[in-house]
Enzyme design. Structure first.
Site, PDB file in Angstrom:
ATOM      1  N   LYS A  44       0.871  -1.178   0.000  1.00 38.17           N
ATOM      2  CA  LYS A  44       0.000   0.000   0.000  1.00 38.17           C
ATOM      3  C   LYS A  44       0.905   1.223   0.000  1.00 38.17           C
ATOM      4  O   LYS A  44       1.724   1.378   0.912  1.00 38.17           O
ATOM      5  CB  LYS A  44      -0.899  -0.013   1.245  1.00 38.17           C
ATOM      6  N   ASP A 138     -15.230   0.174  11.000  1.00 40.34           N
ATOM      7  CA  ASP A 138     -15.518   0.391   9.575  1.00 40.34           C
ATOM      8  C   ASP A 138     -15.750  -0.933   8.854  1.00 40.34           C
ATOM      9  O   ASP A 138     -15.254  -1.145   7.745  1.00 40.34           O
ATOM     10  CB  ASP A 138     -14.348   1.166   8.925  1.00 40.34           C
ATOM     11  N   ASP A 156      -7.748  -2.969   6.210  1.00 38.97           N
ATOM     12  CA  ASP A 156      -7.993  -1.544   6.397  1.00 38.97           C
ATOM     13  C   ASP A 156      -8.459  -1.152   7.790  1.00 38.97           C
ATOM     14  O   ASP A 156      -9.647  -0.896   8.024  1.00 38.97           O
ATOM     15  CB  ASP A 156      -9.044  -1.075   5.386  1.00 38.97           C
TER      16      ASP A 156
HETATM   17  C1  LIG Z   1      -9.710  -1.016   1.461  1.00 35.43           C
HETATM   18  C2  LIG Z   1      -8.586  -1.640   0.704  1.00 35.43           C
HETATM   19  O1  LIG Z   1      -7.448  -1.629   1.141  1.00 35.43           O
HETATM   20  N1  LIG Z   1      -8.926  -2.226  -0.503  1.00 35.43           N
HETATM   21  C3  LIG Z   1      -8.100  -3.048  -1.277  1.00 35.43           C
HETATM   22  C4  LIG Z   1      -7.349  -2.488  -2.403  1.00 35.43           C
HETATM   23  C5  LIG Z   1      -6.526  -3.753  -2.774  1.00 35.43           C
HETATM   24  N2  LIG Z   1      -6.157  -4.315  -1.486  1.00 35.43           N
HETATM   25  C6  LIG Z   1      -5.655  -5.607  -1.243  1.00 35.43           C
HETATM   26  C7  LIG Z   1      -4.908  -5.914  -0.087  1.00 35.43           C
HETATM   27 CL1  LIG Z   1      -4.572  -4.672   1.073  1.00 35.43          CL
HETATM   28  C8  LIG Z   1      -4.426  -7.192   0.138  1.00 35.43           C
HETATM   29  N3  LIG Z   1      -4.662  -8.194  -0.732  1.00 35.43           N
HETATM   30  C9  LIG Z   1      -5.397  -7.934  -1.831  1.00 35.43           C
HETATM   31  N4  LIG Z   1      -5.762  -8.770  -2.824  1.00 35.43           N
HETATM   32  C10 LIG Z   1      -6.460  -8.014  -3.705  1.00 35.43           C
HETATM   33  C11 LIG Z   1      -7.018  -8.574  -4.920  1.00 35.43           C
HETATM   34  C12 LIG Z   1      -6.823  -9.870  -5.344  1.00 35.43           C
HETATM   35  N5  LIG Z   1      -7.496  -9.995  -6.502  1.00 35.43           N
HETATM   36  C13 LIG Z   1      -7.593 -11.194  -7.332  1.00 35.43           C
HETATM   37  N6  LIG Z   1      -8.112  -8.852  -6.812  1.00 35.43           N
HETATM   38  C14 LIG Z   1      -7.813  -7.963  -5.843  1.00 35.43           C
HETATM   39  C15 LIG Z   1      -8.313  -6.567  -5.839  1.00 35.43           C
HETATM   40  N7  LIG Z   1      -6.582  -6.723  -3.307  1.00 35.43           N
HETATM   41  C16 LIG Z   1      -5.902  -6.670  -2.134  1.00 35.43           C
HETATM   42  C17 LIG Z   1      -7.039  -3.759  -0.490  1.00 35.43           C
END
Ligand SMILES: CC(=O)N[C@H]1CCN(c2c(Cl)cnc3[nH]c(-c4cn(C)nc4C)nc23)C1
Length: 282
Positions: A44, A138, A156
């Protein structure tokens, strides 16, 4: 990567950066891989300027303090943090099956077995947090991810605080998940997460949040009124057991909401939850 992950001194040069996974509140999240161990993570990336402009540095420090110390199968791990001149980087556990709300969008709604299983996983993560006097505040589909077996993981902790607390930072986004004590800006405690769990059960089973009002129906003011008046109706398609659980969670007084341990023992949960016997249907 395991043992060394708490070693300090990570830099972006230790990682190969892959595709953008999505947007958190204040930055992009990328797929990443630590070069030596080839361990896959979610990175992130937040701009310091952006954090300063929004006055959320203290919130980020709290998120880091909280999430780096939590170890639970249904909570996304934060392995470490590093920064350079312009950016802060959080090294997070990668959840391979993405965001719960996308799956909900695709399917429209979940059945009793799927919903009761998600509720069991979420309730056990919240019990773990509440035992450490941490409230998430949240809980909503956008902040829930899915692990390799399709199991739920809370992401988050940007809004999490130590209980009891009264919110200072302004809320943004949907009111749908706001508890009455938040709408009325009263002090709140960990029972706020139990309210959000009730909203989530309803939304997973029906595809809609119980108090949601479109602009034509009166918009956010009407939503806020319906929250404080607990004015919602369960569709006839909903099973009596689920409606009973929701009724015991969406209660005006936080202290009268069903405690999380009793959620896990609710007849509808016990009758419908499945164990993730490593269903690896990729
Ligand atoms: C509130 C927040 O942090 N939202 C999300 C953004 C991506 N994120 C991820 C985080 Cl923090 C951790 N793992 C994730 N895996 C994915 C993801 C996997 N696929 C196949 N598609 C996605 C999208 N996203 C994450 C957190």
């Amino acid at each position: 990567f395991g043992g060394g992950m708490m070693r300090q001194g990570w830099s972006i040069d230790n990682f190969e950066v892959g595709r953008a996974l999505g947007k958190g509140k204040f930055g992009q999240v990328y797929l990443g891989r630590e070069k030596k161990s080839r361990f896959v993570v979610a990175l992130k990336v937040m701009f310091k300027e952006e954090l300063k402009k929004n006055g959320v540095e203290h919130q980020l420090r709290r998120e880091i303090e909280i999430q780096t110390h939590l170890r639970h199968p249904h909570i996304v791990r934060m392995y470490g943090v590093f920064h350079d001149a312009t950016k802060v980087y959080l090294i997070l556990e990668y959840a391979p099956r993405g965001e719960l709300y996308r799956l909900l969008e695709q399917k429209g709604h979940f059945n009793d077995a799927e919903t009761a299983t998600y509720v069991t996983e979420l309730a056990s993560a919240l019990i773990y947090c509440h035992e450490r006097k941490i409230i998430h505040r949240d809980i909503k589909p956008e902040n829930l991810l899915l692990g390799i077996y399709g199991e739920l993981k809370i992401a988050d902790f940007g809004w999490s605080v130590h209980s009891p607390n009264s919110r200072r930072a302004t809320m943004c986004g949907t009111l749908d998940y706001l508890a009455p004590e938040m709408v009325e800006n009263k002090p709140h405690d960990e029972t706020i997460d139990i309210w959000c769990l009730g909203i989530l059960v309803f939304e997973l089973l029906t595809g809609k949040a119980p108090f949601h009002c479109t602009d034509a129906e009166g918009g956010q003011m009407e939503t806020a009124r319906r929250i404080t008046h607990i004015s919602y109706t369960c569709p006839p398609s909903m099973s009596e057991g689920a409606a009973d659980l929701i009724r015991q969670l969406l209660v005006y007084l936080g202290s009268h909401r069903l405690p999380l341990k009793q959620v896990l023992a609710h007849p509808w949960i016990v009758a419908n939850k499945q164990d993730r016997s490593r269903q690896l249907t990729i």
